[in-house]
Design an enzyme around this catalytic site. Structure first.
Site, PDB file in Angstrom:
ATOM      1  N   ASP A 167       0.856  -1.192   0.000  1.00 20.91           N
ATOM      2  CA  ASP A 167       0.000   0.000   0.000  1.00 20.91           C
ATOM      3  C   ASP A 167       0.894   1.246   0.000  1.00 20.91           C
ATOM      4  OD1 ASP A 167      -2.384   1.453   0.191  1.00 20.91           O
ATOM      5  OD2 ASP A 167      -2.460   1.328   2.385  1.00 20.91           O
ATOM      6  N   GLY A 224      -7.742   7.958   7.590  1.00 20.67           N
ATOM      7  CA  GLY A 224      -7.944   8.201   9.017  1.00 20.67           C
ATOM      8  C   GLY A 224      -9.401   8.359   9.406  1.00 20.67           C
ATOM      9  N   SER A 247     -11.577   4.714   2.482  1.00 19.42           N
ATOM     10  CA  SER A 247     -12.985   4.326   2.349  1.00 19.42           C
ATOM     11  C   SER A 247     -13.579   3.673   3.586  1.00 19.42           C
ATOM     12  CB  SER A 247     -13.144   3.404   1.137  1.00 19.42           C
ATOM     13  OG  SER A 247     -12.980   4.174  -0.025  1.00 19.42           O
ATOM     14  N   ASN A 304     -10.156   0.475  -0.259  1.00 24.04           N
ATOM     15  CA  ASN A 304      -9.180   0.432   0.833  1.00 24.04           C
ATOM     16  C   ASN A 304      -9.811   0.791   2.170  1.00 24.04           C
ATOM     17  OD1 ASN A 304      -7.372   0.084  -1.274  1.00 24.04           O
ATOM     18  ND2 ASN A 304      -5.838   1.434  -0.358  1.00 24.04           N
TER      19      ASN A 304
HETATM   20  P1  13P Z   1      -9.124   4.508   5.812  1.00 24.99           P
HETATM   21  O1  13P Z   1      -8.288   5.355   6.722  1.00 24.99           O
HETATM   22  O2  13P Z   1     -10.396   5.197   5.418  1.00 24.99           O
HETATM   23  O3  13P Z   1      -9.398   3.169   6.373  1.00 24.99           O
HETATM   24  O4  13P Z   1      -8.310   4.286   4.463  1.00 24.99           O
HETATM   25  C1  13P Z   1      -7.261   3.369   4.393  1.00 24.99           C
HETATM   26  C2  13P Z   1      -6.543   3.456   3.088  1.00 24.99           C
HETATM   27  O5  13P Z   1      -6.983   4.076   2.131  1.00 24.99           O
HETATM   28  C3  13P Z   1      -5.257   2.734   2.993  1.00 24.99           C
HETATM   29  O6  13P Z   1      -4.581   3.019   1.816  1.00 24.99           O
END
Ligand code: 13P
Length: 349
Positions: free
Chosen positions: A83, A190, A225, A266
């Site tokens: 990631d 976040g 997301s 994600n």
């Molecule tokens: P969130 O913080 O919304 O869970 O997103 C995580 C993300 O996009 C990791 O790449």
């Protein structure tokens, strides 16, 4: 089942019209929670590790924990994904370790904070594609910049500052040859994404739909997301936490995205909230406890519950057995002969 190419997993999702959650991991319990949910719902999965996670767990621990998940769950297709790679070297090191997919986030410079130029982004992403594809490894790129910071990576600010320009998205996809494209539509990493339930003024689903119309064969990725559900916030605050009121991305908006080309979703924050709430509850209500298993077990269960719920909501549930894994060497041939550049891959049953 051996680890599968994320490209195969996303092509299958496109064929089936569903999305696949990409869940972040740092440790064994999170991997077990995801695999528990995948088993429970019969889902293919993307397990992803940020640079921060790789440093926290140490590369080889994390790699072998994910391999253990594949070994123990031969019926579940698993893609192992880097990631937010911040540089060619980060992506190269993940590929050399054995990741089947990498994200080159060239939307930021390699400090992981400063927005880069379009040309810089194209150049570094293209370089990763040229290294990865001959090895059969999938590449996700990012155009536009997300808000917030995750694991020290991010430009900060709100998600509205660098919304993806659809024209640039088309040029970026064509010039880089990425397999999947993360776009910025107002979300941020976040817990603190929105100050109220988001509407079209802050969550730009219209931009996503416009990009999908222009790039119908490109798998779109929604970052940031997590839905940040109120019940998970409430558990934390009930047991001594101090979260401020906040809103995430409603599941129905993600489902709208999935109907418009989003194949990878994600999510990390929801899982963090679920685990932290469960741990707080044990430590707050049973202060005499000191065995980590007394709080890690409920934490793992709480994460499994939210992941299973998302797998069902994203539509990946029930699809683990749809296809057999295509060896990574065959995927490499597909890139070499050009059949994998724009055409969705059709897997052997
Ligand atoms: P969130 O913080 O919304 O869970 O997103 C995580 C993300 O996009 C990791 O790449």
């Amino acid at each position: 089942m051996p680890l599968v190419s994320m490209r195969q997993l996303l092509d299958e999702a496109a064929k089936g019209g569903y999305g696949v959650g990409a869940f972040n991991v740092n440790d064994m319990e999170q991997i077990q929670a995801i695999m528990g949910a995948a088993k429970e719902t019969n889902s293919p999965v993307i397990i992803q590790a940020s640079r921060g996670a790789r440093a926290f767990a140490q590369d080889r621990y994390l790699f072998h924990l994910i391999l253990a998940a594949a070994e123990l769950n031969p019926e579940i297709p698993i893609a192992m994904h880097q990631d937010h790679g911040n540089s060619f070297e980060t992506c190269k090191s993940a590929i050399e370790l054995g990741y089947t997919s990498v994200m080159m986030d060239g939307s930021l410079k390699d400090d992981g904070k400063t927005p880069s130029t379009f040309e810089e982004n194209v150049e570094v992403t293209r370089k990763v594609v040229e290294f990865a594809h001959p090895l059969g490894v999938t590449v996700e790129g990012e155009i536009g910049v997300l808000g917030g910071v995750e694991d020290g990576h991010g430009a900060g600010g709100t998600g509205l500052e660098h919304i993806t320009d659809p024209d640039q998205a088309v040029e970026f996809a064509e010039r880089t040859g990425v397999d999947a494209l993360a776009i910025a539509i107002g979300t941020s990493h976040g817990a603190y994404k929105f100050t109220k339930k988001p509407d079209g003024s802050v969550l730009k689903m219209d931009v996503l739909i416009a990009i999908h119309k222009r790039l119908p064969n490109t798998h779109l990725v929604m970052h940031g997301s997590s839905s940040v559900p109120k019940d998970l916030q409430d558990v934390i605050n009930e047991y001594g936490g101090k979260l401020k009121e906040t809103w995430g991305v409603p599941v129905e908006e993600i489902q709208l995205g999935i109907r418009n080309g989003v194949r990878k979703v994600n999510a990390d924050t929801d899982n963090r909230l679920a685990m932290t709430g469960a741990i707080r509850k044990v430590l707050w209500t049973q202060p005499e406890k000191f065995d980590p298993r007394d709080y890690m077990k409920p934490a793992r269960e709480a994460m499994q519950k939210v992941v299973a719920q998302r797998m069902t909501q994203f539509g990946q549930a029930g699809h683990a057995g749809d296809y057999a894994p295509i060896p990574i060497s065959e995927i490499a041939k597909g890139y070499a002969d050009g059949s994998l550049t724009t055409q969705p891959l059709v897997a052997a049953k």
